[in-house]
Write a protein that holds these residues in place. Structure first.
Motif, mmCIF file in Angstrom:
data_model
loop_
_atom_site.group_PDB
_atom_site.id
_atom_site.type_symbol
_atom_site.label_atom_id
_atom_site.label_comp_id
_atom_site.label_asym_id
_atom_site.label_seq_id
_atom_site.Cartn_x
_atom_site.Cartn_y
_atom_site.Cartn_z
ATOM 1 N N HIS A 137 11.911 4.314 5.042
ATOM 2 C CA HIS A 137 11.712 4.150 3.598
ATOM 3 C C HIS A 137 12.976 3.608 2.934
ATOM 4 N N ALA A 138 12.764 2.935 1.832
ATOM 5 C CA ALA A 138 13.901 2.513 1.014
ATOM 6 C C ALA A 138 14.416 3.737 0.259
ATOM 7 N N LEU A 139 15.706 4.016 0.378
ATOM 8 C CA LEU A 139 16.301 5.179 -0.271
ATOM 9 C C LEU A 139 17.316 4.735 -1.313
ATOM 10 N N GLU A 144 20.770 7.464 0.871
ATOM 11 C CA GLU A 144 21.034 6.729 2.104
ATOM 12 C C GLU A 144 22.367 7.171 2.708
ATOM 13 N N GLU A 145 23.367 7.390 1.862
ATOM 14 C CA GLU A 145 24.655 7.875 2.342
ATOM 15 C C GLU A 145 24.509 9.277 2.924
ATOM 16 N N CYS A 146 23.712 10.101 2.231
ATOM 17 C CA CYS A 146 23.472 11.467 2.702
ATOM 18 C C CYS A 146 22.748 11.450 4.054
ATOM 19 N N GLN A 147 21.785 10.525 4.201
ATOM 20 C CA GLN A 147 21.046 10.405 5.459
ATOM 21 C C GLN A 147 21.977 10.019 6.605
ATOM 22 N N GLN A 148 22.920 9.112 6.340
ATOM 23 C CA GLN A 148 23.842 8.689 7.390
ATOM 24 C C GLN A 148 24.752 9.838 7.826
#
Length: 884
Positions: A137-139, A144-148
């Motif tokens: 998904h587009a975050l 997105e930083e948190c996911q990384q």
């Protein structure tokens, strides 16, 4: 669209093709690539010739050239075929799918049905789903930083597998290696057969494992990790809650670790923006907690964004590993439930609420458990249920290669295990592979002579674990009394856990210990968490079961031993079977002697008590006079205890005057056949071995055939035996000591290809009087070789059944030769394809056979007048009864 399990008509095919034709060539290639691994597996399991004929009929391949290609390429053929299909034009690709759709009529393999079903019911959204699983998904930039950060954290947790090592003076207890280098695929199939288990789960799964080698290619759906959350054709939905079952040590946790590792590396299911991986043994420390608090305890780096993450549940996957290790009595019929991720609740409420979708509706859950735990709870909320079957033969060999590193050593060790039926059966469990390889690595690197080496090599599961423990103890310089005291303390705790089904121990169990700081303790148990919430568990359930048995030989207590023995009979779920096998195995003095250097003398009083118990147990529970399947299974379990004890005298005493072994209608796994072979060898001569409908197949026959010549009545009907098995059957009946008078091979998969070798066996046999070959497929050129032998005046066979063997009129002249057999009294050639055209030969056969007293010719293709004419032979030759 017709049901995928029904008959496919031309109208169905037209509708299917029309449905696919709406997609562009670009989309069809995406679909083909998406299903590539499924299709390779399907082609490998299908009747390849049938598929090639369909493709040839639709003019997209040359049948002859692809048949030649298959012969040249072998296992690589399926991949090459899919590659060729991917390069074809649209009409040809549609024809490929059309061929598969048509083949479901005769080949309704569940993987084929699943692929077609997914293509039909999700085709309109499939391209988007494929893209989502690849790209995610587009975050927002913050998420997105948190996911990384989250992926980096999970990468560190999952990138390495730990390989336990037997501790030595200068050796680490474990070492790690990249999961991408050493992970072996585990076989996972769609099934819920654990609901019916009454045996110990490790034994039962091991016993039926070779059976699954057959049915996994016909009746069970293979589930790859990237398919767990794909369309489920059985439930007609995309599952949000998935249950993965597996016996202890089979690789549930490792599979989950690999699943998370692959997600982190963008290899599967990027539709999940965040995955949360929990182990129930660690969650045991919580009584009340909120879902949000539970996540942050394990993943504190998510604190600033946890509220945002939980607002989109459809992007979340929760993995809970080891339901059987939970102390929270989780029951999926539980109510009331919760809906607030910030509300304090009992852990079981949170887990059940996630599964039932009252909490974070739209999220996905993946739970693993032992089969025995699942047999006691409601699991209807899980839309996909599957089981890890562990290693199949090729993977076992690969494990040995990886473990030893030295191919010569690996080959030597694997060959030994392959010849040891019991050890080989248990190799489906990765943890057992580790224990077996650990033991054999010590044995094969010893400098002892070959005779001494063969004495060291284990032959039973008890001997395997005795050797395993001896290797560990040899690496510790502790005195005998210390080792005895420590393992006695652990053993009493282990037994308590076996009886109460406790796998994880905490501070309340520490009274069993003499001290958790012991280095020896770390050889058997693993410690989780940090003080004050320390939890202990054994490396494998079977180590716990072995120590539970060993303690009775370390500290003999008549009261405790008698209670344990009585308790083993009170549980109907099989939890004590391996424990009792170990108790029995340790009754063997030569097995116990391996531990003498480390413990001194082990209790002979325990051995005597166990032997007396087995004696009484056999007389009560090994009653093969009863025809019930449960009775036969109990008898086989008792025989397994005798096998572990290696006590042939006890077997002989217990057998007494009973010379009949009837296991008909009871599924016998290869391990069961090994046990039965030991019993038969100990008995020397028996009157009956009835293995009808036992599904022993090639693997089972291989383990037992050497002892079957000792019976007078051998029944092997309906066992899926094939032509290749005839060599062993030949060895049985051609044995100079063969006592078999009655042999039934009815309803197997024998064809005319086996007739010549069967004929050779009969020619060398002098005991056989009755032979039943009914319901096979013996018609063919080599059938004449069999009849030639059966027609020999010296042939001893008196009763012969060739019923339902696809014999037609042209075989009537061949059968006429049976008139030369002066001993033949009964002949059954019913249910074949004989017609009035061979009436003359059939009548001559009946009238001219010198000793026939009964002939059955019913259910052929004779006319009514022919039937009447045959009946008249009863008057014409009163000494013969003709059954029409």
């Amino acid at each position: 669209m017709a049901s995928l399990s029904g008959n496919v008509t031309k109208a169905n095919l037209d509708t299917f093709r029309l449905h696919l034709s709406q997609f562009s060539m670009y989309q069809l290639r995406i679909f083909l690539d998406y299903f590539k691994n499924d299709l390779i597996y399907i082609i490998d399991t299908l009747d390849t010739l049938a598929l090639l004929r369909e493709l040839s009929y639709r003019k997209i391949i040359s049948l002859e050239s692809y048949q030649l290609l298959k012969e040249e390429c072998g296992e690589a053929f399926s991949q090459l075929l899919i590659q060729d299909i991917s390069e074809m034009v649209k009409d040809e690709m549609l024809a490929f799918w059309e061929s598969l759709y048509f083949l479901q009529n005769d080949h309704p393999h569940p993987n084929l049905l699943g692929v077609l079903d997914e293509l039909i019911f999700t085709g309109d959204t499939l391209e988007r789903q494929i893209s989502l699983d690849e790209s995610g998904h587009a975050l927002t930039p913050d998420l997105e930083e948190c996911q990384q950060i989250h992926k980096k954290f999970l990468m560190e947790k999952t990138q390495n597998l730990v390989d336990n090592k037997v501790p030595g003076p200068n050796q680490q207890h474990s070492q790690s290696f990249p999961i991408s280098e050493r992970y072996l695929d585990l076989s996972v199939v769609s099934t819920n057969h654990f609901r019916k288990r009454t045996q110990h789960e490790v034994i039962e799964t091991g016993g039926i494992h070779e059976h699954y080698l057959q049915i996994a290619e016909s009746n069970l759906e293979r589930i790859a990790p990237n398919k767990l959350f794909r369309w489920c054709h059985r439930k007609r939905c995309v599952p949000q809650s998935v249950l993965v079952s597996g016996v202890p040590g089979v690789g549930k946790t490792t599979l989950m670790q690999k699943f998370v590792y692959d997600w982190v590396n963008r290899k599967l299911y990027q539709r999940f923006s965040f995955i949360f991986f929990f182990k129930f043994r660690i969650l045991n420390k919580f009584n009340e907690i909120s879902l949000e608090g539970m996540i942050l305890t394990e993943y504190p780096h998510l604190k600033s964004k946890i509220r945002d993450i939980l607002t989109e549940p459809e992007k979340l996957l929760f993995i809970f590993d080891g339901l059987d290790e939970s102390n929270h009595q989780i029951d999926f019929s539980l109510s009331p439930l919760c809906s607030d991720p910030q509300r304090l609740e009992n852990l079981r409420v949170i887990v059940v609420s996630l599964v039932k979708q009252t909490l974070l509706k739209g999220c996905s859950t993946l739970i693993t458990s032992r089969p025995s735990r699942l047999a006691t709870i409601e699991i209807d909320d899980f839309k996909r249920i599957c089981e890890i079957m562990g290693f199949f033969p090729k993977q076992r060999q690969m494990y040995f290669d990886n473990f030893f590193g030295d191919l010569e050593m690996s080959k030597k060790a694997f060959e030994y295990v392959r010849e040891n039926d019991i050890l080989y059966t248990f190799c489906y469990i990765p943890s057992y592979c580790w224990i077996i390889c650990t033991v054999l690595s010590k044995c094969f690197t010893t400098h002892e002579g070959r005779t001494k080496l063969m004495e060291l090599l284990p032959k039973t599961i008890t001997q395997l674990f005795v050797t395993f423990f001896a290797n560990i103890l040899s690496n510790h310089s502790q005195d005998v009394e210390h080792a005895r005291s420590l393992l006695s303390s652990i053993g009493w705790m282990a037994e308590n856990g076996i009886m109460k089904q406790i796998l994880v121990f905490d501070e309340r169990d520490l009274t069993f210990f003499v001290g958790p700081e012991s280095h020896l303790l770390s050889s058997f148990m693993v410690e989780a968490l940090q003080p004050p919430n320390v939890a202990y568990s054994f490396f494998h359930l079977t180590i716990q079961e072995f120590l539970a048995a060993l303690v009775h030989y370390l500290q003999f207590s008549p009261e405790k031993l008698q209670k344990a023995l009585n308790d083993t009979k009170s549980f109907e779920d099989g939890r004590c079977e391996i424990f009792l096998r170990f108790l029995s195995g340790l009754s063997d003095s030569s097995t116990r002697s391996l531990l003498k250097p480390y413990f001194g003398e082990l209790s002979t009083e325990t051995a005597k008590t166990v032997i007396n118990f087995l004696n009484a147990f056999v007389k009560q529970d090994a009653n093969l006079e009863k025809d019930e399947v449960d009775s036969k299974r109990r008898a086989l379990n008792v025989f397994a205890y005798l096998f572990e004890s290696r006590n042939r005298v006890l077997v002989s005493q217990i057998k007494g005057t009973n010379k009949r072994f009837d296991f008909s209608e009871l599924h016998l796994g290869p391990m069961d056949c090994t046990v039965l072979a030991f019993i038969l060898e100990s008995c020397k001569e028996v009157d009956l071995v009835d293995l009808d409908s036992c599904f022993i197949q090639t693997e089972g026959l291989e383990r037992i055939w050497r002892h079957l010549h000792m019976t007078t009545d051998l029944r092997l009907s309906k066992n899926d035996l094939k032509d290749d098995d005839m060599q062993r059957l030949y060895n049985i009946i051609s044995n100079p000591l063969c006592r078999i008078e009655r042999l039934s091979l009815k309803n197997n998969n024998l064809t005319e290809r086996c007739c010549s070798i069967l004929a050779c066996g009969i020619l060398e046999n002098r005991s056989l009087k009755e032979l039943d070959l009914s319901k096979n497929k013996l018609a063919g050129p080599e059938f004449e070789d069999l009849i030639s032998t059966l027609s020999n005046p010296n042939c001893t066979i008196q009763k012969l059944s060739l019923q339902q063997n696809k014999l037609s009129d042209e075989y009537a002249d061949i059968l006429l030769n049976l008139t030369k057999n002066v001993n033949l009294t009964h002949l059954n050639i019913g249910s074949n394809y004989f017609t009035d055209r061979c009436s003359g030969q059939i009548k001559k056969l009946i009238l001219h056979s010198p000793s026939l007293t009964e002939v059955s010719v019913d259910k052929n293709d004779f006319s009514t007048s022919m039937d009447e004419s045959l009946k008249q032979l009863n008057i014409q030759k009163p000494s013969v009864t003709v059954i029409v």
